[in-house]
Write a protein that holds these residues in place. Sequence first.
Motif, PDB file in Angstrom:
ATOM      1  N   THR A  17      34.165  42.845  42.973  1.00  0.00           N
ATOM      2  CA  THR A  17      33.966  41.414  42.705  1.00  0.00           C
ATOM      3  C   THR A  17      32.504  41.144  42.333  1.00  0.00           C
ATOM      4  O   THR A  17      32.208  40.342  41.454  1.00  0.00           O
ATOM      5  CB  THR A  17      34.356  40.572  43.931  1.00  0.00           C
ATOM      6  OG1 THR A  17      35.570  41.081  44.450  1.00  0.00           O
ATOM      7  CG2 THR A  17      34.522  39.117  43.568  1.00  0.00           C
ATOM      8  N   ALA A  32      39.758  38.519  44.076  1.00  0.00           N
ATOM      9  CA  ALA A  32      39.495  38.649  45.518  1.00  0.00           C
ATOM     10  C   ALA A  32      40.758  38.355  46.313  1.00  0.00           C
ATOM     11  O   ALA A  32      41.070  39.041  47.303  1.00  0.00           O
ATOM     12  CB  ALA A  32      38.373  37.706  45.935  1.00  0.00           C
ATOM     13  N   LEU A 115      35.133  39.020  51.014  1.00  0.00           N
ATOM     14  CA  LEU A 115      35.873  40.279  51.147  1.00  0.00           C
ATOM     15  C   LEU A 115      35.100  41.269  52.012  1.00  0.00           C
ATOM     16  O   LEU A 115      35.678  41.980  52.846  1.00  0.00           O
ATOM     17  CB  LEU A 115      36.128  40.885  49.773  1.00  0.00           C
ATOM     18  CG  LEU A 115      37.313  40.309  48.996  1.00  0.00           C
ATOM     19  CD1 LEU A 115      37.414  40.986  47.641  1.00  0.00           C
ATOM     20  CD2 LEU A 115      38.607  40.499  49.785  1.00  0.00           C
TER      21      LEU A 115
END
Lengths: 488, 634
Positions: A17, A32, A115
């Motif tokens: 990401t 995500a 994340l």
Amino acid sequence: MLSTALVFLPIAGALLTWLIPWASARAAGGFALLVALAQLGLWTVALGRMDFGSGALQEATETPWFEDLGVAYKVGLYDFSLWLVGLTAVVTVAAIAYGTWAGRERPRAYFGSLLFLAGATTGVFVAQDLLLFYVFFEAMLIPLYVLIGVWGGARRGAATLKFIVYTMAGSLLMLVSVIALGLGNGTFDLTELSASTNHWIFLGFMAAFAVKAPLWPFHGWLPDAYREAPAEVSALLSGVISKTAAYGILRIVLPTFPEPVDDWRVVVLVLASIGLVYGSLLAFRAPDVRGVVAYSSLGQMCLIVIGLFAFNDSGLTGAVLHMVSHGLVSAGLFLLAGAIERRTATDELALLGGMARGRPRLATLLITLSVIALAVPFSVAFAGEFLILNGIFAVGWGWAVVGAAAIVLAALYMLRLVSAVLHLGQGEAVNEVQLDLRPAEVAIVGTLAVVLVALSFWPAAITDRVFGGEPARAVETGFAGRGGEASP
Amino acid sequence: MDVAAWIALFSPAVGVAAITLLGHRITGAQAGILASGSVLVSFVASVVAFVTLAGRAEEDRSEVSTLWTWLSAGDLEVGLEVLVDPLSVFMMLVVSGVGFLILTYATGYMRGDAEERRYHAYKALFVFSMLLLVEGGNLLLLLAGWGMVGLSSYLLINFWHERPAAVAAGKKAFVMNAIGDATFVLALFVIVAQTGVLGFAPVFERAPEALGESTTLSVLVALGLLGGAVAKSAQIPLHTWLPDAMEGPTPVSALIHAATMVTAGVYLIARTAPLFELAPAIHDLAAILGGVTIVFAGLIALVQTDIKRVIAYSTMSQIGYMFLAAGLGAYGAGMFHLMTHAFFKALLFLAAGVVIHALAGEQDIRRMGGLGRELPWTTRFFVIGALALAAIPPFAGFFSKDAILASAANAGALGWILWTLGAIGAFLTALYTFRLVFVVFGPPITDFARDHLHRERFEGPLAMIWPVTVLALLSVVGGFLQVPGLWHLVDDWLHPVVESIEEAHGWVAWFSALVALGLALAGIALAWLLWGKRSDVPDRVRAGAPWLAAAPERKFWFDEAYDGLFAWPVRMVASGLGRFVERPLFLEPLGDLGTGMRGLSGRLGAVQTGGVRTYVLMLALGLAVLTVVFLAVS
């Protein structure tokens, strides 16, 4: 392998990401979200493979790290950690979905951080090596600092500073304890630690966990952090991150320090009882939605600690159940607080009111989550509180009386919240143009509510599947599983 | 049979889920049909369970059916289970039967309300909760239903949530009930600690040994249960929520009062009778609280001016009779009165609802009068209900109240003391009931009534008329289930579960019945003299001795006392903690200047972000150094 994958899938997702130049905010958030869903999928695989009868460590992986120090990369799942990993996965999905829907600036950095946070948190729940546990425990802080410090509200600076000072103080003490305990044992392997009678090492661990949970009077960082963080970060903080502290007590402190736990039990119970009542009273007077949920979280975490320190079948089982149910319910409430703030640009109770009219979905979800949060009998939260208080009753009836009084206080503050937001006349900040919850919001928060209602019909889904069916014995033997020897 | 019990339990829950999920896709009327239909299914299933049970030998009339383990911890295991036995089936019939009639009435009463769907969902939720309470196969599920009932009543009371009074009343009801829940749950902790189980049969089996008779433990258990019962059934001293609960729409009042919620305490005492019998002092205390409540509530009912509140206090008073009976061990008589009371009290509330509606929402009886001629059918129904409530034969209330008094007359000295309270209560009941009848329905018609009367809703919707008719019929004939000296169907039916004490026989029974009847008739006569003939005596008494009326009018200052003793201190302590502990010790240190100074502290916060970065950097560096050191060592 599975344990490792649960940790590093989100971390790898975080790196991607951050690194890939996503075309739009939606794309970064969507990616995500996919990663978070994949982690949830992995978790269901782990759920299917778990042997709940044994109570032993499963899906374990071990690779030597610093062999002469006895440090290793060792991860694995116990039945009770599995539930907390599940909680992490579910709340992460909800948080990322909500963030994507709400739209955040600098989405790559933001969703990557979420994340990474999920990966580090999962790491805490699966680490079976002291140093690894510490690394993950600290690794959670980095994304949190950034998430609050950059994307937080107007007073994010002060909030972040406090959060850091508190947690660093706790963490450093824990680091000393980790090193002392590991070197003293000749190994950092959590499954091979022998019992310690050292009060200072015990206190070092407790300091970190008391700050993180938080336990009264170590909660000074909590009101500001929960108020200033973006809604979904608050949801993660109170729903999941706080549980790492309770987990730490359960996984490390209780089995490793039987004597100090016994000696300090009354002190901890007194602090937790004070915190339970104190948090409930402040929630009753808090002027804003998030304040109510934040102080209520303080109270509930104290309740969980009470269950842990009851140190019997009922208390331990109740603590695990309550960790999961409180995690889901407070995450849902913070997301709803975010939804309210998006519409009214405030969460001051004095400016709100009358939002039920014309907004049946908001009203239904807020009432559902609130009555679960106040532990109405038959709810999963009630089931957890019942077991916790039943456990502490066996230790001393006075503790249970305080806890029962807190049940009444919980009714007071949650109903006050419901009325102040939904009922009576329209508040200054409320007008007809503000919409009811959108389908995306209903899907996200509604899913949490549905899980909670389902668990209310079947709390034994969790309580039947923790500690291999022998809670107190499992903790005393350091989770050696069935047939394990009691530690000397 | 157990299938029928499960269907009865879950049918209203399915109704709630359907109405909630369908939302705007169905109309209010359809939601009403869904709700009352789902309760009808419950009633039919209850009848099936009843018939099946009746077909069995007495000793086989108890069955526990478990779906799955609901909660477990170590050796403690609690099932999601229902208990089907004569007592629970009796309650199921009353709850679902009267519940169905009230829900049907509500489809007419609430028609056109903007939030009709929500209302019907709440009603069905209420019935589900109540059925969970009476069917729950162990103490924990009983408590679960207990709490859910409190939740549904909260939702119903503040249904009109834009009225501050309704919101406050809802909260008060919930919190009062939560206090009862808390003592209830503490009793369960004692039980678990001593017996290790929560199922009814195993608890009752182990209790005599594990708790002992009249020990501290058995007294605490009974006291905790009694606390729950008293809160739920609005008995002294936890009664103050009930009159305020009249803020809800009328069918709510009927459902809360008549059939269901407030009688739950009586059910609890009957259900856990073996535990109460281990603590005779607390068992007696239940009867005494009931006896005192009879008179206390009767006096307050006498001076209230809101039609629904009068009936609410009357409910308190009637439940006092049931507590009296259950406390003395006359469970059959208590349950019998619970049933007849469900009929005639629902009838009175629904009829009062028609009156209120016909007068555009007015509830003050001082503005009513002369409605007898304008609303003839309502008047007839109301008078039937009033006669039943005043215990005039052959109406239902006579037989059940007589059974309670006859039992008390056979229960020793305490029984006679309570009998006296009950007899005084009989007089007061007739007096306040017929005060309502004469003031509201007797001539002459008031100006207000003439100006505001409109009859669109009454004698219009069939949905409202026929449930009232059925209830009126039941109020007339329901009493014949138990005729002194001839048959005792309720006692016999409940016999396998609870053993009721004997009623008085012979001249004592006649004495008890005749004195009570005489007092009731005297009450009606006095009501006729004072209010039927519009005498000025009440006003003169009020003027001459204001304190005499003030005490019951202010409800003996319970509300004020509780505000001063509990509500105010909690608020003060909470505010004080916030101001003098939380802010100076926890919020202000480390750079926050207090929650009120958002702008200023925002700017200060900006200055400090540099510090944050430093800390993050330090942490990252620290981790890095640590790693390097450890790598070097290894």
